[in-house]
Scaffold this active site. Structure first.
Site, PDB file in Angstrom:
ATOM      1  N   HIS A 225      -8.947   3.355  -1.427  1.00 54.43           N
ATOM      2  CA  HIS A 225      -8.022   3.459  -1.897  1.00 54.43           C
ATOM      3  C   HIS A 225      -7.365   1.983  -3.214  1.00 54.43           C
ATOM      4  O   HIS A 225      -7.023   1.419  -3.106  1.00 54.43           O
ATOM      5  CB  HIS A 225      -7.734   2.732   0.082  1.00 54.43           C
ATOM      6  CG  HIS A 225      -6.088   1.903   0.261  1.00 54.43           C
ATOM      7  ND1 HIS A 225      -5.016   2.547  -0.130  1.00 54.43           N
ATOM      8  CD2 HIS A 225      -5.951   0.781   0.921  1.00 54.43           C
ATOM      9  CE1 HIS A 225      -3.895   1.516  -0.277  1.00 54.43           C
ATOM     10  NE2 HIS A 225      -4.381   0.610   0.329  1.00 54.43           N
TER      11      HIS A 225
ATOM     12  N   CYS B 209      -0.223   1.982   6.565  1.00 57.63           N
ATOM     13  CA  CYS B 209       0.143   0.858   6.896  1.00 57.63           C
ATOM     14  C   CYS B 209       0.634   0.322   5.809  1.00 57.63           C
ATOM     15  O   CYS B 209       0.407   0.636   4.585  1.00 57.63           O
ATOM     16  CB  CYS B 209      -1.019   0.249   7.851  1.00 57.63           C
ATOM     17  SG  CYS B 209      -2.660   0.226   6.809  1.00 57.63           S
TER      18      CYS B 209
ATOM     19  N   CYS C 209       1.287  -1.484  -0.064  1.00 58.76           N
ATOM     20  CA  CYS C 209      -0.277   0.029   0.108  1.00 58.76           C
ATOM     21  C   CYS C 209       0.909   1.504   0.173  1.00 58.76           C
ATOM     22  O   CYS C 209       0.158   2.723   0.062  1.00 58.76           O
ATOM     23  CB  CYS C 209      -0.703  -0.283   1.056  1.00 58.76           C
ATOM     24  SG  CYS C 209      -2.079  -1.089   0.643  1.00 58.76           S
TER      25      CYS C 209
ATOM     26  N   GLY D 168       0.358  -4.193   4.113  1.00 60.97           N
ATOM     27  CA  GLY D 168       0.344  -5.638   4.132  1.00 60.97           C
ATOM     28  C   GLY D 168       1.561  -6.709   4.555  1.00 60.97           C
ATOM     29  O   GLY D 168       2.515  -6.067   4.150  1.00 60.97           O
TER      30      GLY D 168
END
Length: 462
Positions: free
Chosen positions: A393, A425, A138, A427
């Site tokens: 997103h 954040c 991300c 993954g």
């Protein structure tokens, strides 16, 4: 007599030739109250001169960009639009770009890399300009910007573009197959494969983030995004797309201009959100309403040395000050920003209370609320124009999109907003953050320091 000899010695030192080509401090202070040392580093600041994005649109069914990308143009054309925008709006010669880095997550790496290469050609870049993709989940869009900034700082080239792209209509988030049966025996390796929604539930449970807090965050995100849209704030960063869509009822084509994020729900309220069932655990608190949307989008950021920007007469939107990527427990990957932000701020030589504005990606309301509380941030300074809960997103594009959103907002706020932070954040248990300074906030003495070892010869000598 001794004073006269010392004065003569100092004057003779000033007549000595400079042996280095770099700017060096002088022991003579030649003006009133000017006892400062300047270095050439000021001109080597890495600055952002342009940052644009497409509207972020709902992926799959109902998204207004679906017809655009699949009935009219190929997938790679999405990033072409933003690459073309940063060149055209700055009158930059594409031949001068040293590299283009595109953050992208879900598509197979080699295929997306070739699509991006084709997009660069469509955007008017010659075959001499290289391009590559980067994938840090991300944070890929922000990582692309950071990679370009680092390369410019290292002297590899003077001008580069960091971009991001994701088309979740086509590239789905699928289950990762276990590569080895021993994975289950290693908790941290096993937790890297947890569905993101489960990590959201873990954050909520472990750190006591309630369902009400998560729903409240979603309501605020939609309200702020709706207000920003209504007031025209996003017009500075969104590139309008003229295309045609097909009416699903009649099959007729009609021209449209896509210039508004279509995931925003201005009427979102706590009563409505409370009716939604948990999406990942029967007794959980993470729902479709307090999670980020599945979206399509692209963004691009043009970076260069300050000295080059000044030579070209380009306005400086922001200054890239620092970047940090950190690791955290994969089971609660959403806490990444709470660790990455202090690291990036420290790297920039600042304190957390020096930061005026934050863009923290709202992957899930649980982790967003936790990070905001953990760092004791003023909610009025975080995601002031809404976040991913409302906007969406598009994984690879989010970081670059946040750069555009943050810097344009800092420009609007002017002198009351000098430093800003972007974070998200990641993954499998990571976090990333970057610190930016408003472009016109840097004065001529930003790299100056007091020089206390002078033999003063000016009238303000003491």
């Amino acid at each position: 007599m001794e004073k006269a000899i010392e004065r003569q010695r100092v004057l003779l030192e000033h007549l000595q030739p400079i042996r280095s080509s770099s700017i060096t401090p002088s022991i003579c202070v030649a003006g009133d109250s000017s006892a400062y040392h300047r270095t050439s580093a000021f001109g080597d600041d890495v600055v952002i001169v342009a940052a644009y994005r497409t509207a972020i649109c709902k992926a799959k069914r109902g998204g207004t960009l679906f017809s655009y990308f699949f009935s009219k143009l190929r997938i790679f054309m999405r990033v072409n639009l933003v690459l073309q925008a940063v060149v055209e709006k700055t009158n930059l010669n594409p031949n001068e770009v040293g590299d283009i880095v595109v953050g992208t997550v879900l598509a197979p790496g080699s295929i997306r890399a070739m699509e991006c290469r084709m997009a660069a050609f469509y955007a008017g870049f010659p075959d001499t300009v290289p391009i590559r993709t980067v994938n840090r989940q991300c944070s890929s869009g922000l990582q692309a910007v950071a990679d370009v900034a680092a390369a410019i700082k290292a002297g590899f080239y003077d001008i580069g573009i960091g971009a991001g792209l994701e088309l979740m209509t086509v590239d789905n988030i699928g289950l990762v197959l276990k590569a080895n049966p021993k994975v289950d025996a290693f908790a941290q390796a096993r937790d890297c494969l947890l569905p993101m929604g489960i990590t959201s539930e873990n954050v909520a449970q472990r750190f006591g983030v309630t369902r009400l807090e998560q729903d409240q965050a979603a309501v605020i995100s939609h309200q702020r995004a709706a207000a920003a849209t209504a007031s025209g704030k996003f017009k500075d960063e969104i590139i309008p797309v003229l295309t045609k869509i097909v009416d699903p009822q009649t099959g007729d084509e009609k021209p449209v201009v896509i210039s508004v994020d279509d995931g925003i729900r201005p009427t979102t309220n706590l009563t409505g959100l409370a009716k939604l069932k948990p999406a990942f655990k029967r007794d959980g608190a993470t729902t479709a309403g307090n999670s980020s949307q599945v979206s399509d989008g692209a963004a691009a950021v043009l970076l260069m040395k300050r000295s080059i920007a000044m030579q070209k007469g380009l306005p400086i939107l922001g200054v890239f000050r620092s970047f940090a990527a950190v690791g955290v427990d994969p089971a609660v990957m959403g806490i990444g920003p709470a660790v990455a932000i202090p690291a990036a701020v420290k790297s920039a030589g600042l304190e957390l209370n020096n930061i005026d504005l934050f863009e923290i990606n709202e992957a899930f309301a649980s982790q967003y609320v936790y990070c905001q509380k953990k760092l004791n941030l003023d909610p009025e300074n975080v995601n002031v124009n809404g976040g991913a809960l409302a906007l969406g997103h598009p994984l690879g594009a989010t970081g670059a999109r946040c750069v555009a959103t943050l810097l344009h907002e800092m420009k609007r706020r002017g002198k009351d907003c000098r430093f800003g932070v972007i974070s998200m954040c990641i993954g499998s248990g990571m976090g990333a953050a970057a610190v930016f300074e408003r472009g016109d906030a840097v004065d001529d003495l930003c790299n100056a320091r007091a020089n206390n070892n002078n033999n003063f010869l000016s009238k303000d000598a003491k």
